[in-house]
Design a protein around this motif. Structure first.
Motif, PDB file in Angstrom:
ATOM      1  N   ASN A  19      -4.536  -6.987  -4.983  1.00 55.09           N
ATOM      2  CA  ASN A  19      -3.466  -6.311  -4.254  1.00 55.09           C
ATOM      3  C   ASN A  19      -2.163  -6.832  -4.840  1.00 55.09           C
TER       4      ASN A  19
ATOM      5  N   ASP B 226     -11.380   1.410   3.448  1.00 55.38           N
ATOM      6  CA  ASP B 226     -10.865   0.311   2.638  1.00 55.38           C
ATOM      7  C   ASP B 226     -11.294   0.446   1.184  1.00 55.38           C
TER       8      ASP B 226
ATOM      9  N   LYS C 280      -9.305   1.955  -2.032  1.00 55.73           N
ATOM     10  CA  LYS C 280      -8.459   1.191  -2.964  1.00 55.73           C
ATOM     11  C   LYS C 280      -9.137   1.058  -4.317  1.00 55.73           C
TER      12      LYS C 280
ATOM     13  N   ALA D 281      -7.907   1.965  -8.332  1.00 52.89           N
ATOM     14  CA  ALA D 281      -7.500   0.714  -8.990  1.00 52.89           C
ATOM     15  C   ALA D 281      -7.212   0.973 -10.462  1.00 52.89           C
TER      16      ALA D 281
ATOM     17  N   TYR E 168       0.817  -1.219   0.000  1.00 51.08           N
ATOM     18  CA  TYR E 168       0.000   0.000   0.000  1.00 51.08           C
ATOM     19  C   TYR E 168       0.855   1.275   0.000  1.00 51.08           C
TER      20      TYR E 168
ATOM     21  N   PRO F 247      -3.415  -1.336  -6.056  1.00 54.58           N
ATOM     22  CA  PRO F 247      -4.639  -2.006  -6.463  1.00 54.58           C
ATOM     23  C   PRO F 247      -4.778  -2.037  -7.979  1.00 54.58           C
TER      24      PRO F 247
END
Length: 268
Positions: free
Chosen positions: A96, A49, A52, A56, A41, A85
């Motif tokens: 991930n 959360d 992400k 992406a 990260y 991501p």
């Protein structure tokens, strides 16, 4: 070969995180590192959360991937890009992913984190599977250093560290562990797990961690380190941004495996 584990305290600003990553990678280059590993990260520790999913990227296209490619080429480094991501076929979940770039800026390996972390201590909980899609394939790549020595480099991420069967499958000379261990689990298990993976696989381990209090209130353990095949911690940093540098010795690795040929004695 000199290597660097990059420790960060990433926040919710992508631009600031990339700027700090570049500064630390440049420090690694200045001390002679050939391979630098960013933490899990590294590009974003969001307020939620689901943040992400907002950043992406499509594989092969995006700001973070361009940053990694351009920086590897600019600095002449092998860069393991912690994790970022990447979009999947499920719009509610991202991969991930660790992407590795060679000194020419080419992406030479991708690993999607296989084991997704879930933890609840009665007061606070965390479940990566809510927004992440687990990977399926162990991944390793070959790196030839400036001295012409070839290394097999295995990829893993954070919670993978608790699953030794993955590291057996990698059969690597060097194992990379970008991570964002929680303070609670890191204090209890981080170092012992890293040293165990180094010892049982007779491999160098480069662990690049998030380490500090993030602007979303999360506290990560840190203690980025490099461990040798005998389980000796060669260098480490407790908390805060920094560059942990160590020298990997191919002859020493081969000597450890020759003196104690445990990998040849496996029966299962």
């Amino acid at each position: 070969m000199k290597v660097a584990a990059i420790q960060m305290v990433s926040g919710s600003s992508l631009d600031r995180n990339l700027a700090q990553a570049h500064e630390l990678l440049d420090q690694a280059r200045h001390v002679g590192a050939e391979l630098a590993v960013l933490p899990e990260y590294f590009c974003l520790m969001g307020q939620r959360d689901t943040d992400k999913l907002l950043i992406a990227e499509t594989p092969g296209l995006g700001t973070v991937q361009d940053f990694l490619s351009d920086t590897a080429r600019e600095l002449g480094l092998w860069i393991a890009g912690g994790t970022l991501p990447l979009a999947t076929d499920d719009p509610q979940r991202a991969a991930n992913a660790t992407l590795v770039y060679d000194p020419h800026g080419r992406c030479v390996a991708r690993y999607d984190k296989i084991h997704l972390f879930r933890f609840h201590d009665g007061q606070q909980g965390y479940d990566e599977a809510a927004v992440l899609k687990a990977g399926q394939q162990p991944t390793a790549f070959d790196l030839t250093d400036r001295a012409g020595q070839r290394w097999r480099v295995g990829l893993s991420v954070c919670y993978d560290l608790r699953f030794p069967e993955l590291y057996r499958a990698l059969a690597a000379d060097i194992v990379l562990v970008p991570a964002a261990f929680t303070h609670v689990t890191g204090q209890a298990h981080w170092e012992v797990l890293l040293r165990a993976r180094a010892i049982e696989n007779q491999a160098y381990v480069i662990a690049a961690a998030q380490g500090g209090l993030h602007d979303n209130g999360r506290r990560t353990w840190g203690q980025s380190m490099v461990v040798d095949p005998w389980g000796v911690v060669l260098a480490q940093q407790a908390t805060g941004p920094g560059v942990v540098v160590a020298e990997l010795d191919r002859a020493y690795l081969d000597d450890v495996r020759r003196r104690l040929p445990a990998l040849q004695h496996r029966r299962l």
